[in-house]
Design a protein around this motif. Structure first.
Motif, PDB file in Angstrom:
ATOM      1  N   UNK A 278       0.830  -1.203   0.000  1.00 10.23           N
ATOM      2  CA  UNK A 278       0.000   0.000   0.000  1.00 10.23           C
ATOM      3  C   UNK A 278       0.864   1.252   0.000  1.00 10.23           C
ATOM      4  N   UNK A 279       1.958   1.201   0.746  1.00 12.61           N
ATOM      5  CA  UNK A 279       2.877   2.339   0.803  1.00 12.61           C
ATOM      6  C   UNK A 279       3.674   2.426  -0.494  1.00 12.61           C
ATOM      7  N   UNK A 280       4.193   1.298  -0.929  1.00 14.20           N
ATOM      8  CA  UNK A 280       5.036   1.286  -2.133  1.00 14.20           C
ATOM      9  C   UNK A 280       4.280   1.800  -3.351  1.00 14.20           C
ATOM     10  N   UNK A 281       2.979   1.494  -3.433  1.00 17.05           N
ATOM     11  CA  UNK A 281       2.191   1.898  -4.600  1.00 17.05           C
ATOM     12  C   UNK A 281       2.005   3.412  -4.679  1.00 17.05           C
ATOM     13  N   UNK A 282       2.222   4.131  -3.561  1.00 16.55           N
ATOM     14  CA  UNK A 282       2.043   5.591  -3.570  1.00 16.55           C
ATOM     15  C   UNK A 282       3.213   6.312  -4.225  1.00 16.55           C
ATOM     16  N   UNK A 283       4.335   5.632  -4.416  1.00 19.26           N
ATOM     17  CA  UNK A 283       5.497   6.266  -5.040  1.00 19.26           C
ATOM     18  C   UNK A 283       5.436   6.035  -6.542  1.00 19.26           C
ATOM     19  N   UNK A 284       5.362   7.143  -7.285  1.00 23.95           N
ATOM     20  CA  UNK A 284       5.191   7.005  -8.733  1.00 23.95           C
ATOM     21  C   UNK A 284       6.453   6.555  -9.446  1.00 23.95           C
ATOM     22  N   UNK A 285       7.607   6.718  -8.801  1.00 18.99           N
ATOM     23  CA  UNK A 285       8.855   6.271  -9.441  1.00 18.99           C
ATOM     24  C   UNK A 285       9.792   5.694  -8.394  1.00 18.99           C
ATOM     25  N   UNK A 286      10.460   4.604  -8.769  1.00 17.40           N
ATOM     26  CA  UNK A 286      11.440   3.960  -7.902  1.00 17.40           C
ATOM     27  C   UNK A 286      12.816   4.078  -8.547  1.00 17.40           C
ATOM     28  N   UNK A 287      13.772   4.621  -7.804  1.00 22.49           N
ATOM     29  CA  UNK A 287      15.116   4.869  -8.339  1.00 22.49           C
ATOM     30  C   UNK A 287      16.119   4.002  -7.585  1.00 22.49           C
ATOM     31  N   UNK A 288      16.822   3.156  -8.329  1.00 16.61           N
ATOM     32  CA  UNK A 288      17.765   2.225  -7.713  1.00 16.61           C
ATOM     33  C   UNK A 288      19.158   2.843  -7.574  1.00 16.61           C
ATOM     34  N   UNK A 289      19.779   2.560  -6.444  1.00 15.17           N
ATOM     35  CA  UNK A 289      21.161   2.973  -6.188  1.00 15.17           C
ATOM     36  C   UNK A 289      22.026   1.711  -6.153  1.00 15.17           C
ATOM     37  N   UNK A 290      23.040   1.697  -6.999  1.00 15.25           N
ATOM     38  CA  UNK A 290      23.858   0.494  -7.154  1.00 15.25           C
ATOM     39  C   UNK A 290      25.225   0.648  -6.496  1.00 15.25           C
ATOM     40  N   UNK A 291      25.861  -0.488  -6.215  1.00 14.05           N
ATOM     41  CA  UNK A 291      27.220  -0.480  -5.683  1.00 14.05           C
ATOM     42  C   UNK A 291      28.175   0.080  -6.734  1.00 14.05           C
ATOM     43  N   UNK A 292      29.239   0.758  -6.311  1.00 16.71           N
ATOM     44  CA  UNK A 292      30.165   1.374  -7.276  1.00 16.71           C
ATOM     45  C   UNK A 292      30.938   0.347  -8.087  1.00 16.71           C
ATOM     46  N   UNK A 293      31.217   0.704  -9.329  1.00 16.23           N
ATOM     47  CA  UNK A 293      32.053  -0.128 -10.197  1.00 16.23           C
ATOM     48  C   UNK A 293      33.513   0.016  -9.783  1.00 16.23           C
ATOM     49  N   UNK A 294      34.411  -0.745 -10.446  1.00 13.40           N
ATOM     50  CA  UNK A 294      35.846  -0.629 -10.153  1.00 13.40           C
ATOM     51  C   UNK A 294      36.316   0.807 -10.351  1.00 13.40           C
ATOM     52  N   UNK A 295      35.903   1.399 -11.448  1.00 11.80           N
ATOM     53  CA  UNK A 295      36.312   2.773 -11.764  1.00 11.80           C
ATOM     54  C   UNK A 295      35.803   3.747 -10.708  1.00 11.80           C
ATOM     55  N   UNK A 296      34.562   3.546 -10.278  1.00 11.99           N
ATOM     56  CA  UNK A 296      33.975   4.450  -9.286  1.00 11.99           C
ATOM     57  C   UNK A 296      34.617   4.265  -7.912  1.00 11.99           C
ATOM     58  N   UNK A 297      34.951   3.017  -7.556  1.00 12.59           N
ATOM     59  CA  UNK A 297      35.627   2.786  -6.265  1.00 12.59           C
ATOM     60  C   UNK A 297      36.987   3.474  -6.252  1.00 12.59           C
ATOM     61  N   UNK A 298      37.675   3.423  -7.374  1.00 14.26           N
ATOM     62  CA  UNK A 298      38.980   4.087  -7.452  1.00 14.26           C
ATOM     63  C   UNK A 298      38.828   5.593  -7.251  1.00 14.26           C
ATOM     64  N   UNK A 299      37.815   6.170  -7.867  1.00 13.00           N
ATOM     65  CA  UNK A 299      37.593   7.616  -7.737  1.00 13.00           C
ATOM     66  C   UNK A 299      37.208   7.985  -6.305  1.00 13.00           C
ATOM     67  N   UNK A 300      36.386   7.156  -5.674  1.00 12.38           N
ATOM     68  CA  UNK A 300      35.984   7.406  -4.278  1.00 12.38           C
ATOM     69  C   UNK A 300      37.203   7.363  -3.370  1.00 12.38           C
ATOM     70  N   UNK A 301      38.059   6.371  -3.564  1.00 10.88           N
ATOM     71  CA  UNK A 301      39.281   6.249  -2.755  1.00 10.88           C
ATOM     72  C   UNK A 301      40.187   7.462  -2.955  1.00 10.88           C
TER      73      UNK A 301
END
Length: 376
Positions: A278-301
């Motif tokens: 019932x709660x989930x249906x009230x959100x018109x869009x769901x946006x997924x957040x994914x774990x960082x790729x190798x390239x992104x982990x390097x940039x974060x570090x």
């Protein structure tokens, strides 16, 4: 506490000797009390708030034990019957320094005892460029930017309820902070668990007050983190306790029954499949957040290494391979921060790979212990 009763008797005698007027002249007309708890810390019962279910019944109960007591503003009355030594602070008495009689009207200010902390908007200095990766999520929230800047273009099709989901530490909270900062609008940052009050109605009241304040300061953003804490799927409801009135209040606001023009609600969860449908249906869009790729982990570090207070002598490419499956927060808190602390404890002038390996081992131990606790 027999001494209290004796003191009360002395006060009555002294007051009658001191004033000696007619009962009408010394009778208190009004008395307002606030339950404040026990004067001593001696048990698990301390500081438990008192709920008055029947004020008329309480008034009769109070008069039975405190009849004839001298009343002075800011002083205290102590219960000696049902809950011995429980204190009530005298907030108001009319007139002051008067006597409690059968004609005294007694009220109890329980609101002061139960009102939850007001949720105020916050400002942050985080920018979109500070968030590594999550390009899809960044692009998706651009619609909120366009709406805030040009609401007239959307009419009844305005984005109202958006759901962020993904593993912990992937940047959900950071993105909403950057969004609010970029738009220069108030951000109401709420942990869902903080909406669960000590009394029935506390959470519902907080939700309605939250949206009322957000409306007054519109355009604004409400971010409810860990929303699954109050909106678990029905098959898990036994785990969450009775928070149905909180969910119903939230659904009312998400449905737009109360017009929330200019207010965007963003919910966040680590476990989207645990959410009540019932709660989930009230959100018109769901946006997924994914774990960082190798390239992104390097940039974060690389970005975080620049802020470390010690020199760094490490192999970043090797660390990137060793940290596959870790979030941005894991890299910062579990790897770099633990490595720094280890180097400082060893009185070293720089962080090296030995410190990194130590941090990795500690991280693995923590994960093993967490998994073990889940099945015990």
């Amino acid at each position: 506490m027999k001494s209290n009763n004796k003191n009360q008797e002395i006060k009555i005698k002294n007051s009658k000797t001191k004033f000696n007027p007619t009962i009408d002249e010394i009778s208190a007309k009004k008395l307002k009390l606030k339950p404040v708890g026990y004067p001593f810390k001696f048990s698990l019962m301390e500081n438990i708030p008192l709920e008055i279910s029947n004020e008329k019944l309480f008034e009769d109960y109070a008069k039975e034990q405190w009849l004839g007591i001298e009343l002075k503003k800011e002083s205290y009355l102590f219960d000696q019957k049902m809950i011995p030594d429980y204190a009530f602070k005298i907030l108001e008495v009319e007139p002051n320094n008067s006597i409690l009689t059968t004609e005294t009207k007694i009220t109890v200010d329980t609101a002061l005892n139960t009102v939850s902390e007001k949720i105020e908007p916050k400002n942050f200095n985080i920018k979109f460029k500070d968030i590594v990766g999550q390009e899809n999520a960044k692009n998706k929230v651009r619609i909120i930017e366009r709406y805030v800047k040009s609401p007239e273009k959307f009419g009844q099709w305005a984005p109202q309820n958006i759901l962020f989901y993904g593993l912990p530490g992937t940047g959900k909270t950071m993105l909403v902070k950057a969004l609010a900062n970029n738009l220069n609008v108030p951000l109401y940052l709420v942990k869902a668990t903080s909406l669960i009050g000590d009394h029935v109605g506390d959470g519902a009241r907080q939700i309605h007050e939250l949206y009322e304040n957000a409306n007054k300061n519109a355009p604004s953003i409400i971010f409810i983190d860990e929303i699954d804490a109050i909106a678990l799927h029905r098959q898990f409801q036994s785990l969450r306790g009775d928070v149905s009135e909180i969910v119903n209040s939230l659904l009312t606001e998400l449905d737009g029954i109360n017009p929330n023009t200019g207010v965007v609600t963003i919910g966040a969860t680590n476990n989207i499949n645990f959410l009540d449908l019932a709660v989930r249906s009230r959100f018109e869009e769901e946006i997924e957040f994914k774990l960082p790729t190798d390239k992104e982990r390097k940039e974060i570090l690389e970005n975080n290494i620049k802020t470390l207070p010690l020199n760094v002598n490490i192999n970043i490419d090797k660390i990137v391979k060793l940290t596959k499956g870790m979030s941005g927060r894991d890299l910062k808190q579990k790897i770099l921060k633990t490595s720094l602390h280890h180097a400082l404890c060893e009185e070293k002038d720089e962080i090296d790979m030995d410190d990194i390996h130590y941090a990795l081992e500690q991280s693995k131990k923590k994960v093993k212990n967490e998994v073990k606790n889940m099945y015990e």
